[in-house]
Design a protein around this motif. Structure first.
Motif, PDB file in Angstrom:
ATOM      1  N   GLU A  21       0.834  -1.197   0.000  1.00  0.00           N
ATOM      2  CA  GLU A  21       0.000   0.000   0.000  1.00  0.00           C
ATOM      3  C   GLU A  21       0.873   1.253   0.000  1.00  0.00           C
ATOM      4  OE1 GLU A  21      -0.366  -2.476   2.086  1.00  0.00           O
ATOM      5  OE2 GLU A  21      -2.395  -3.276   1.846  1.00  0.00           O
ATOM      6  N   GLU A  25      -2.402   5.396   2.299  1.00  0.00           N
ATOM      7  CA  GLU A  25      -3.491   4.467   2.574  1.00  0.00           C
ATOM      8  C   GLU A  25      -3.628   4.234   4.071  1.00  0.00           C
ATOM      9  OE1 GLU A  25      -5.529   3.412   0.252  1.00  0.00           O
ATOM     10  OE2 GLU A  25      -4.393   4.458  -1.283  1.00  0.00           O
ATOM     11  N   THR A  26      -4.852   4.095   4.532  1.00  0.00           N
ATOM     12  CA  THR A  26      -5.110   3.874   5.955  1.00  0.00           C
ATOM     13  C   THR A  26      -5.353   2.405   6.286  1.00  0.00           C
ATOM     14  OG1 THR A  26      -7.467   4.329   5.602  1.00  0.00           O
ATOM     15  CG2 THR A  26      -6.075   6.186   6.257  1.00  0.00           C
ATOM     16  N   ARG A  28      -4.159  -1.564   5.709  1.00  0.00           N
ATOM     17  CA  ARG A  28      -3.035  -2.402   5.321  1.00  0.00           C
ATOM     18  C   ARG A  28      -3.492  -3.845   5.167  1.00  0.00           C
ATOM     19  NH1 ARG A  28      -1.374   1.770   4.335  1.00  0.00           N
ATOM     20  NH2 ARG A  28       0.491   2.871   5.046  1.00  0.00           N
ATOM     21  N   HIS A  29      -3.036  -4.510   4.097  1.00  0.00           N
ATOM     22  CA  HIS A  29      -3.354  -5.905   3.859  1.00  0.00           C
ATOM     23  C   HIS A  29      -2.107  -6.757   4.059  1.00  0.00           C
ATOM     24  CE1 HIS A  29      -6.338  -3.599   1.527  1.00  0.00           C
ATOM     25  NE2 HIS A  29      -7.161  -4.600   1.799  1.00  0.00           N
ATOM     26  N   SER A  95       1.599   6.700  -5.381  1.00  0.00           N
ATOM     27  CA  SER A  95       0.759   6.763  -4.182  1.00  0.00           C
ATOM     28  C   SER A  95      -0.245   7.903  -4.260  1.00  0.00           C
ATOM     29  CB  SER A  95       1.633   6.927  -2.932  1.00  0.00           C
ATOM     30  OG  SER A  95       2.435   5.784  -2.723  1.00  0.00           O
ATOM     31  N   ASN A  98      -3.547   6.801  -5.402  1.00  0.00           N
ATOM     32  CA  ASN A  98      -4.100   5.707  -4.605  1.00  0.00           C
ATOM     33  C   ASN A  98      -3.772   4.352  -5.224  1.00  0.00           C
ATOM     34  OD1 ASN A  98      -5.259   7.277  -2.542  1.00  0.00           O
ATOM     35  ND2 ASN A  98      -7.110   7.635  -3.759  1.00  0.00           N
ATOM     36  N   SER A 100      -0.362   1.436  -5.825  1.00  0.00           N
ATOM     37  CA  SER A 100       0.853   0.987  -5.157  1.00  0.00           C
ATOM     38  C   SER A 100       2.105   1.385  -5.947  1.00  0.00           C
ATOM     39  CB  SER A 100       0.823  -0.533  -4.990  1.00  0.00           C
ATOM     40  OG  SER A 100       2.079  -1.002  -4.524  1.00  0.00           O
TER      41      SER A 100
END
Length: 363
Positions: A21, A25-26, A28-29, A95, A98, A100
């Motif tokens: 991310e 981004e708020t 996270r994966h 970024s 939005n 990667s």
């Protein structure tokens, strides 16, 4: 290197191996293998395809006041770059979309389809002051998708028509396609081309810069431009310690033989998310020297992965950085290279484009 860091798998034809991310981004994966899907994980995953989205730009000329950059204006026909160079300092700019800085940067691209139209409008503004425009300051203007979109050529056609000077930075031999325009501009001192070559190792380049032309092909492009009368230089960039710095002198020698008459270099820069992506690449492709590479990188950046100080970010500082500087200067003196961007481009010929008229062009 962090021993607990487990990278993704290398993807053939791509520089990044993951899609972290962006810093804005708020959410996270994180993927965790619990053992139940081991069979599926062993299967080859489909390779990500390149997807290009059309973008209607509101402006195309950007201004720059960084004291360590030679040009004040720039133009980039694309956002993202299919070359997939893992070290690219422009990756973190994705970024802002939005997306990667990882795989998205090299697979989810934006093409400014109205570039020529907007460029004409900006050049026609009453208070516009002509200064050389650098094409390719952020992403490569001759990346593979340029074959279809021809946006870089469209920009050159406008600049040539207006007798506006420009510089070009690329690592793709596709620049040869536009030699007809470049020769005409060169006669009026309106263009200078720089080809980036940072090693002579095709195997290394295939991993570092997976969809860029091989180094020997870029040198052929240098020769083609020089033979046609287009001023051309070479950029040994970026230099990555203990990975490609050993090729510096050989690149400069081969480039001079091909017809390059000025040269420059920069060292590896790792802003923002690029730190993680480059460490991941090292773990996958150069695990035996990963710790050594990062140690030297940190030595050139005051103990950190990256130091954004304008005075040192391009060349680094410390013992190893000084050694690189001396090696470069000695090699340049040996071959008679001038400094990069030494050519004085002519801004006096500039003629603003005519504003569009609803009555059309009569004469």
């Amino acid at each position: 290197m962090d021993d607990s860091f487990i990278p993704a798998r290398a993807i053939k034809g791509r520089g990044a191996a993951s899609n972290p991310e962006g810093r804005f981004e708020t959410i996270r994966h994180h993927t965790e293998d619990d053992g139940w899907q081991s069979t599926l994980l062993d299967e080859a995953a489909p390779r990500p395809r390149t997807c290009v989205t059309e973008e209607r730009a509101r402006s195309v000329i950007t201004s720059n006041d960084s004291p360590d950059i030679a040009f004040e204006q720039a133009l980039n026909p694309f956002r993202g770059c299919e070359h997939g160079c893992v070290y690219c300092f422009a990756r973190p700019s994705h970024s802002y979309l939005n997306l990667s800085p990882g795989l998205d940067f090299e697979t989810k691209l934006r093409a400014k389809t109205n570039l020529a139209e907007v460029l004409r409008i900006e050049l026609a503004k009453p208070h516009y002051v002509p200064k050389p425009i650098n094409i390719g300051s952020n992403t490569d203007p001759y990346q593979p998708i340029e074959k279809k979109w021809r946006l870089t050529r469209a920009a050159l056609e406008v600049l040539s028509e207006c007798h506006h000077p420009c510089t070009i930075v690329t690592k793709n031999a596709l620049v040869e396609r536009d030699i007809d325009l470049l020769v005409a501009m060169a006669r009026e001192k309106l263009v200078q081309v720089f080809v980036s070559v940072n090693s002579l190792d095709n195997h290394l380049a295939a991993k570092l810069e997976p969809r860029a032309c091989a180094p020997h092909r870029r040198l052929k492009a240098v020769a083609a431009l020089a033979e046609a009368g287009v001023p051309v230089g070479v950029l040994v960039a970026p230099i990555i310690p203990a990975l490609n710095d050993m090729y510096m002198e050989a690149v400069l020698e081969r480039a001079h033989e091909a017809g390059a008459r000025c040269a420059g270099y920069t060292v590896l820069r790792l802003p923002w998310e690029l730190k993680q992506l480059f460490r991941e690449w090292l773990t996958l492709h150069a695990p035996d020297r990963a710790a050594h590479v990062m140690s030297l990188v940190q030595q050139m950046n005051g103990g950190r992965d990256y130091d954004s100080n304008f005075a040192t970010r391009m060349r680094g500082h410390g013992v190893f950085a000084e050694l690189l500087r001396k090696r470069f200067e000695i090699a340049c003196r040996r071959h008679g290279f001038g400094r990069a961007r030494e050519l004085q481009l002519d801004i006096s010929r500039f003629v603003p484009p005519r504003k569009p008229s609803p009555q059309g062009e009569l004469f």
